[in-house]
Design a protein around this motif. Structure first.
Motif, mmCIF file in Angstrom:
data_model
loop_
_atom_site.group_PDB
_atom_site.id
_atom_site.type_symbol
_atom_site.label_atom_id
_atom_site.label_comp_id
_atom_site.label_asym_id
_atom_site.label_seq_id
_atom_site.Cartn_x
_atom_site.Cartn_y
_atom_site.Cartn_z
ATOM 1 N N PRO A 54 3.441 -176.703 -18.999
ATOM 2 C CA PRO A 54 3.006 -175.744 -19.508
ATOM 3 C C PRO A 54 1.821 -176.611 -20.822
ATOM 4 N N ASP A 55 2.002 -178.246 -21.439
ATOM 5 C CA ASP A 55 1.315 -178.605 -21.816
ATOM 6 C C ASP A 55 0.568 -179.792 -20.833
ATOM 7 N N GLY A 56 0.624 -179.765 -19.554
ATOM 8 C CA GLY A 56 0.015 -180.413 -18.273
ATOM 9 C C GLY A 56 0.351 -181.622 -18.551
ATOM 10 N N LYS A 57 1.766 -181.905 -19.287
ATOM 11 C CA LYS A 57 1.597 -183.539 -19.237
ATOM 12 C C LYS A 57 3.444 -184.082 -18.999
ATOM 13 N N ARG A 58 4.130 -182.927 -19.110
ATOM 14 C CA ARG A 58 5.902 -182.619 -18.650
ATOM 15 C C ARG A 58 5.707 -181.853 -17.915
ATOM 16 N N LEU A 59 6.757 -181.746 -17.493
ATOM 17 C CA LEU A 59 6.936 -180.294 -16.136
ATOM 18 C C LEU A 59 8.283 -180.052 -16.823
ATOM 19 N N SER A 60 8.197 -178.205 -16.580
ATOM 20 C CA SER A 60 9.646 -177.817 -16.879
ATOM 21 C C SER A 60 10.968 -177.564 -15.847
ATOM 22 N N PRO A 61 11.690 -177.967 -15.528
ATOM 23 C CA PRO A 61 13.085 -177.610 -15.070
ATOM 24 C C PRO A 61 13.090 -176.605 -14.270
ATOM 25 N N ILE A 62 13.514 -176.469 -13.134
ATOM 26 C CA ILE A 62 13.507 -174.770 -12.907
ATOM 27 C C ILE A 62 14.946 -174.677 -13.131
ATOM 28 N N GLU A 63 14.954 -172.964 -13.558
ATOM 29 C CA GLU A 63 16.247 -172.066 -14.154
ATOM 30 C C GLU A 63 17.179 -171.845 -12.863
ATOM 31 N N LYS A 64 17.992 -172.073 -12.769
ATOM 32 C CA LYS A 64 18.420 -171.005 -11.583
ATOM 33 C C LYS A 64 20.193 -171.179 -12.133
ATOM 34 N N PHE A 65 20.362 -170.356 -11.870
ATOM 35 C CA PHE A 65 22.289 -169.896 -12.361
ATOM 36 C C PHE A 65 21.855 -170.828 -13.084
ATOM 37 N N GLY A 66 21.515 -170.208 -14.572
ATOM 38 C CA GLY A 66 21.781 -170.893 -15.443
ATOM 39 C C GLY A 66 21.813 -172.069 -16.215
#
Ligand code: ADP
Length: 387
Positions: free
Chosen positions: A184-196
């Motif tokens: 979202p901020d072009g700097k850090r990646l968001s982890p992918i959420e799956k099964f909580g």
């Protein structure tokens, strides 16, 4: 392309082993154009990894010189690819982060003439970072990591899983994740959420059918980015699925992360246990507490008649754990449902949370959680007992 195929062919015949010493020797021929000395003597090389001839390392440079030093990075790759037995090389340039002047450290310790002050630890706002390791591949370490993470989440802990296997990531397949992470901020990646649970793997960024030699395997840099440049948020526990063996990724984790401890996964066979012992001793040497051993593929439950067969000499891990003075956290049977679940992106703990297997994993997760004790590394999350 052709020269790599030729190398593959040649290495297939001769299978020469390449030592870290050979790699460092080759890198000593590469000079920093501004400083005049070679990059090894200057302490710029760190995190040398060599997995079956796929070599990676970092060259630490000031951020301002990064672009200008690209030819030096390329020269370093060229120097190493020339070694007989090396299949691929990836050098990444990293800029020092937290401690100005802190030395890049190779696996054999601080480089001569460099300040050995440790750099800031990564993942500091996570309650407990637990490395799941095995002495060798194929023992079910990733399957165990994934189901353990899901079990911890079902016990009420905010959980993430980091696939630290840069060469052979298995998290995308096991969790059935095909999308790429957002930034979202072009700097850090968001982890992918799956099964909580929050998930990160180099496999989210690299297509699964990309041959490994093209992937640019770089353990230190990639691993550090997956820890430092991923927005993990506030987690109670992060399970790190380590690559097999006792190499630099293990050392990187031990040096760069305040690990709550390591869990060793082993099959019951003696040989695997010998490997497991190596893994265990390795963590002990670097002062990472070993939280316990899990025996995977411990026995076989016939899906038709329900009869239990101890096809390997069952119980070896429990005995070994006792001998080595570490906790035995539990045993998981060899079962089709576990294999199908992890190979089809539907891990058994998420797909069938009421199954006996899911209960087994939750019992192991609970035993593991209890080994963390009441120390600072253990966050206080409410415990939900699942039956
Ligand atoms: P590693 O991470 O140690 O290389 P994996 O977790 O990838 O091992 O497991 C190797 C293979 O064994 C996979 O196909 C996986 O589905 C299977 N497997 C792992 N644990 C079990 C188990 N308890 N029962 C049946 N199959 C298993």
């Amino acid at each position: 392309m052709f020269h790599i195929l030729l190398k593959l062919f040649r290495n297939h015949i001769t299978m020469p082993d390449v030592s870290d010493g050979q790699i460092l020797e080759a890198l000593k021929t590469v000079k920093d154009p501004d400083k005049g000395d070679d990059i090894v003597s200057l302490g710029m090389v760190s995190g040398v990894v060599n997995r079956n001839g796929n070599v990676g390392f970092s060259i630490e440079v000031d951020a301002a010189r990064g672009a200008k030093l690209e030819p030096m990075r390329k020269a370093a790759e060229d120097a190493v690819i020339a070694i007989n037995g090396v299949l691929s090389v990836t050098a990444v340039m990293t800029a020092p982060t937290a401690t100005p002047g802190a030395a890049a450290q190779s696996s054999s310790g601080p480089a001569p003439g460099q300040n050995p002050a440790p750099r800031a630890k990564l993942l500091e706002n996570i309650g407990a970072v637990i490395a799941v390791a095995s002495g060798k591949g194929g023992v079910g370490k990733s399957t165990t990591s994934v189901n353990l993470a899901l079990a911890l989440s079902q016990l009420g802990h905010r959980t993430g899983i980091l696939d630290a296997d840069i060469y052979g990531p298995s998290l995308p397949l096991m969790m059935g994740i095909t999308e790429k992470p957002d930034s979202p901020d072009g700097k850090r990646l968001s982890p992918i959420e799956k099964f909580g649970i929050k998930c990160m793997s180099i496999g989210f960024m690299v297509p699964a059918d990309t041959p490994m030699i093209w992937r640019g395997p770089m353990v230190m840099g990639a691993l550090e980015q997956m820890m430092g440049d991923v927005d993990w948020g506030n987690l109670d526990v992060l399970i790190v699925d380590m690559p097999p063996g006792t190499g630099d990724a293990q050392l990187t984790m031990a040096q760069r992360v305040a690990l709550a401890g390591a869990v060793i996964v082993s099959t019951p066979q003696d040989l695997a246990l010998l490997d497991a012992r190596k893994g265990l001793n390795m963590f002990r040497r670097v002062d990472v507490p070993v939280l316990g051993i899990i025996e995977n593929m411990s026995y076989f439950l016939c899906p038709h008649c329900g009869e239990r067969s101890d096809i390997f000499t069952h119980g070896g891990a429990r005995k070994a754990a006792a001998q080595m003075g570490v906790d035995f956290l539990g045993e998981v049977p060899l079962d089709m449902a576990i294999r199908e679940g992890s190979d089809m992106g539907r891990p058994i703990v998420a797909a069938d949370p009421d199954s006996d297997h899911a209960k087994t994993y939750r019992a192991i997760a609970e035993a593991l959680w209890n080994t963390l004790g009441d120390g600072a590394s253990r966050p206080s999350a409410p415990k939900i007992i699942m039956e």
